[in-house]
Design an enzyme around this catalytic site. Structure first.
Site: not given
Ligand code: NI
Length: 169
Positions: A143-144, A46, A51, A101-102, A147
């Site tokens: 989660h997304e 995701g 991000q 998380c990226l 963000h």
């Molecule tokens: Ni994330």
């Protein structure tokens, strides 16, 4: 190669409430393409526009290979792009599961999330779309969407730890 990159964890876009998308044009498609490219390059499931430093309400989710997470079989999820997504609980009982998380490489956390949810959004052309998700897929979506509201998973986690070296993901 993607023309955009993940911004560092300290970037203000990761802590801002992102703006709703109002224009469904080529720029939006380009943003979405970049998001997908960065997500795939990083092996993520995701990604959200903040991000990449873009404070707009766009997320992508994709599970390219069926897998198991937290004793749960996770099916393949074809690429889903959601613009201006909203979510509501179907089953608001909280389930703890591991997340990474990226934007926070090298760590993972145990995060309570709704077990299942209903989502509404728009596609890249501005058409309304909706659906339901449960388990790990519901977790990704929560989660997304977080963000988009400047929330990172450690804010919700009951425990955060370095990723085990033998299990990089
Ligand atoms: Ni994330």
């Amino acid at each position: 190669m993607a023309t955009m990159i993940l911004v560092p964890e300290q970037h203000p876009a990761l802590r801002a409430v992102a703006q709703p998308v109002t224009v469904f044009d080529d720029l939006l498609s380009t943003l979405a393409n970049n998001m997908v490219e960065v997500m795939r390059d990083a092996g993520g499931v995701g990604i959200a526009a903040p991000q990449l430093g873009v404070s707009q309400r766009v997320i992508a989710c994709e599970v390219r290979q069926a897998t198991r997470r937290d004793q749960e079989a996770v099916p393949v999820l074809p690429l889903m792009l959601m613009v201006n997504p909203t979510i509501e609980a179907v089953d608001d009982s909280l389930v703890e599961g591991w997340e990474g998380c990226l934007s926070i490489p090298g760590y993972r956390g145990l995060v309570p999330r709704w077990q299942s949810l209903r989502w509404h959004a728009f596609d890249l052309q501005g058409n309304p779309i909706s659906g339901e998700a449960e388990g790990f897929i519901a977790r990704i979506i929560q989660h997304e969407v977080d963000h988009l509201n400047g929330v990172l998973y450690p804010d919700r986690a009951t425990h955060v730890e370095p990723l085990p070296a033998e299990n990089p993901e």
